[in-house]
Design a protein around this motif. Structure first.
Motif, PDB file in Angstrom:
ATOM      1  N   SER A  58      47.616  17.051  78.507  1.00  0.00           N
ATOM      2  CA  SER A  58      47.527  18.212  79.416  1.00  0.00           C
ATOM      3  C   SER A  58      46.269  19.048  79.215  1.00  0.00           C
ATOM      4  N   PHE A  59      45.818  19.181  77.956  1.00  0.00           N
ATOM      5  CA  PHE A  59      44.656  20.038  77.698  1.00  0.00           C
ATOM      6  C   PHE A  59      43.344  19.361  78.097  1.00  0.00           C
ATOM      7  N   TYR A  60      43.425  18.092  78.505  1.00  0.00           N
ATOM      8  CA  TYR A  60      42.208  17.335  78.829  1.00  0.00           C
ATOM      9  C   TYR A  60      42.181  16.872  80.283  1.00  0.00           C
ATOM     10  N   PHE A  64      42.804  20.734  85.959  1.00  0.00           N
ATOM     11  CA  PHE A  64      43.275  22.056  85.520  1.00  0.00           C
ATOM     12  C   PHE A  64      42.830  23.147  86.503  1.00  0.00           C
ATOM     13  N   VAL A  67      45.280  22.737  89.623  1.00  0.00           N
ATOM     14  CA  VAL A  67      46.737  22.866  89.540  1.00  0.00           C
ATOM     15  C   VAL A  67      47.200  23.697  88.345  1.00  0.00           C
ATOM     16  N   GLY A  68      46.275  24.141  87.479  1.00  0.00           N
ATOM     17  CA  GLY A  68      46.680  24.939  86.333  1.00  0.00           C
ATOM     18  C   GLY A  68      47.266  24.076  85.227  1.00  0.00           C
ATOM     19  N   LEU A  69      47.874  24.759  84.273  1.00  0.00           N
ATOM     20  CA  LEU A  69      48.378  24.075  83.088  1.00  0.00           C
ATOM     21  C   LEU A  69      49.747  23.470  83.365  1.00  0.00           C
ATOM     22  N   ASN A  70      49.929  22.258  82.877  1.00  0.00           N
ATOM     23  CA  ASN A  70      51.239  21.596  82.944  1.00  0.00           C
ATOM     24  C   ASN A  70      52.302  22.522  82.335  1.00  0.00           C
ATOM     25  N   PRO A  71      53.368  22.812  83.090  1.00  0.00           N
ATOM     26  CA  PRO A  71      54.370  23.747  82.557  1.00  0.00           C
ATOM     27  C   PRO A  71      55.172  23.182  81.386  1.00  0.00           C
ATOM     28  N   VAL A  73      53.986  21.317  78.443  1.00  0.00           N
ATOM     29  CA  VAL A  73      53.075  20.683  77.492  1.00  0.00           C
ATOM     30  C   VAL A  73      53.826  20.363  76.210  1.00  0.00           C
ATOM     31  N   LYS A  74      53.625  19.156  75.706  1.00  0.00           N
ATOM     32  CA  LYS A  74      54.196  18.801  74.405  1.00  0.00           C
ATOM     33  C   LYS A  74      53.076  18.737  73.385  1.00  0.00           C
ATOM     34  N   LYS A  75      53.484  18.645  72.140  1.00  0.00           N
ATOM     35  CA  LYS A  75      52.539  18.567  71.053  1.00  0.00           C
ATOM     36  C   LYS A  75      51.974  17.156  70.963  1.00  0.00           C
ATOM     37  N   SER A  76      50.663  17.042  70.745  1.00  0.00           N
ATOM     38  CA  SER A  76      50.119  15.737  70.386  1.00  0.00           C
ATOM     39  C   SER A  76      50.301  15.561  68.888  1.00  0.00           C
ATOM     40  N   PHE A 108      38.888  11.172  70.788  1.00  0.00           N
ATOM     41  CA  PHE A 108      37.610  11.328  70.092  1.00  0.00           C
ATOM     42  C   PHE A 108      37.488  12.693  69.414  1.00  0.00           C
ATOM     43  N   ASP A 109      38.359  13.633  69.750  1.00  0.00           N
ATOM     44  CA  ASP A 109      38.376  14.907  69.021  1.00  0.00           C
ATOM     45  C   ASP A 109      39.123  14.778  67.696  1.00  0.00           C
TER      46      ASP A 109
END
Lengths: 166, 319
Positions: A58-60, A64, A67-71, A73-76, A108-109
């Protein structure tokens, strides 16, 4: 498309394709949510020693700004060192390639893997980016207004349903 | 009345106060913050969500922790951050608040993070932006007067949820200078919205707002009584800079009655956590043995604050 692909048998087919490709430094990462379900099965089937990784892209995402942020979001969670790992990235349906682009940017991060291969249950064509899967359960033709949704029932069984936008 | 924080779809587009926010939005922020918390554990602690966006930190009142954590949060979202310490610049030359805002909007700002000594200043700015057709600029309240400090309230909720999992069985005590505390107000609104069954405030009569019971809290003037059986203790800073006149005999006197010592903390549950929004006055509202003790989660609060502010900024920027 006449009949829906059977997710469980595609999973089994994908597992057989993956078997000969496993190396000492192979790790597996599933893309939330459908890809993570499939990756759980493949990871167990292959008996990989390193734990399974999960990615929420979601953060990538590249939409965004629209449509904004996915309501939801889960943890990677990447519970291993990605540096020099051979990653098998798993998703349910490969379509435009945008999810895979986002997933690779996120990976890659965490570090520099030695390689990333993509495994998908279904390749439905329609690519908008130069992305290709190495392991494919089945190729399926869908119209633009159709999409395949993966679901998991209480017993852990995976199944596809066809959703048509009007 | 229309809630100025929400857009026409009911989504959060400014964060001005926790008061009036539906439970679903608060929970969405906390869940999103959870996902951002894991970004802080990575080699590269940045995500590209706000790439190319300009976040202006407008601090009309001093702050180190809040400003810094907002700055880190914005940078981890890949935004460009411009810090303005306005005390030292335009206002002292006579420019009005809204003229300052217009100038920064003309510099193509995308978000204002506002701290101001006057309650309501962030509302004024948000409404001004709507009036001047600059509603694409988002406003986040980083503390306004005695009114609200919503991101502190949210990070407090994140901290409580992290250690206690669920709000529905908790007793939470907020201790000290409630009168001057925007943190206390934000915490009370958040706790009641999230379904915390018992919120207590403990302090001397002179430092409790009149009719504070109407916010749905139980009032105590005695620490032993108020702390009995609580799961969470939120200590507040004694705000000397906001006190006019003699509300207290002395800091020492305050410590004797309301300073959190290990002896007073023993009235709470054995696994109670101790929180403090900082900066702490050791020996005034909290004893060092507690501040540095096992039950204190004061430094984790600071770390969680980054993830919570990343969540708030990315949610409002997307709406």
């Amino acid at each position: 498309m006449t009949t829906l692909p059977d997710a469980e048998s595609l999973c089994a087919a994908l597992l057989e394709q993956l078997r000969p490709a496993v190396q000492a430094n192979t790790v597996m990462i599933g893309v939330h949510t459908g890809g993570a379900w499939i990756a759980e099965k493949l990871h167990a089937g292959l008996g990989l020693k390193s734990p399974l990784g999960m990615l929420d892209i979601s953060f990538y995402r590249d939409d965004f700004g629209r449509v904004g942020l996915n309501p939801q979001v889960k943890k990677s969670t990447i519970p291993f060192d990605i540096e020099d790992a051979a990653i098998i990235l798993v998703d349910d349906v490969l379509y435009t390639g945008r999810t895979v682009r986002a997933a690779m940017n996120e990976l890659f991060d965490y570090g520099r893997p030695s390689r990333i291969d993509l495994g998908v249950l279904v390749d439905r064509g329609g690519r908008e980016l130069p992305v290709a899967a190495r392991f494919i359960g089945a190729k399926v033709d869908l119209r633009d207004n159709q999409s395949l949704n993966l679901a998991r029932d209480g017993g852990g069984r995976l199944s596809f349903s066809l959703v048509e936008k009007t | 009345m229309k809630n100025p924080q929400l857009n026409s779809n009911g989504e959060l587009t400014h964060l001005l106060s926790i008061e009036g926010l539906p439970k679903s939005i608060i929970e969405h922020i906390l869940t999103t913050a959870d996902a951002f918390a894991s970004v802080g554990d990575r080699e590269v602690k940045k995500v590209p969500l706000l790439r190319g966006k300009s976040v202006f930190n407008l601090f009309f009142e001093n702050s180190t922790r809040t400003r810094t954590t907002f700055e880190i949060a914005a940078k981890r979202l890949s935004a460009d951050v411009i810090n303005l310490n306005i005390n030292a610049s335009s206002t002292s030359k006579g420019e009005s608040l809204l003229d300052t805002v217009d100038n920064l909007a003309a510099m193509q700002a995308d978000m204002f993070v506002v701290r101001h000594a006057q309650s309501g200043a962030p509302y004024l700015i948000a409404e001004h932006l709507i009036r001047t057709n600059a509603q694409h600029i988002h406003v986040v309240n980083a503390g306004d007067g005695r009114h609200a400090h919503p991101t502190q309230g949210l990070l407090d909720m994140y901290t409580i949820r992290h250690y206690k999992k669920d709000f529905t069985g908790l007793t939470v005590a907020i201790v000290g200078d409630i009168l001057h505390s925007r943190v206390a107000r934000s915490d009370i609104h958040a706790l009641t919205t999230l379904g915390c069954p018992e919120v207590r405030v403990i302090g001397p009569r002179t430092l409790l707002p009149s009719h504070v019971e109407q916010m749905g809290v139980k009032v105590f003037h005695d620490m032993a009584e108020g702390l009995k059986g609580v799961d969470v203790v939120i200590m507040l800073r004694l705000q000397n800079e906001r006190m006019n006149g003699a509300l207290l005999p002395s800091a020492q006197e305050f410590f004797k009655s309301y300073g959190l010592t290990p002896e007073k903390l023993a009235h709470a549950k054995p696994d109670a956590i101790v929180m403090h929004p900082g900066p702490m006055n050791r020996g005034v509202e909290i004893d060092s043995a507690v501040a540095d003790g096992k039950q204190a989660v004061i430094l984790p609060q600071v770390t969680f604050g980054i993830a919570v502010r990343m969540a708030v900024m990315s949610i409002v920027a997307g709406n």
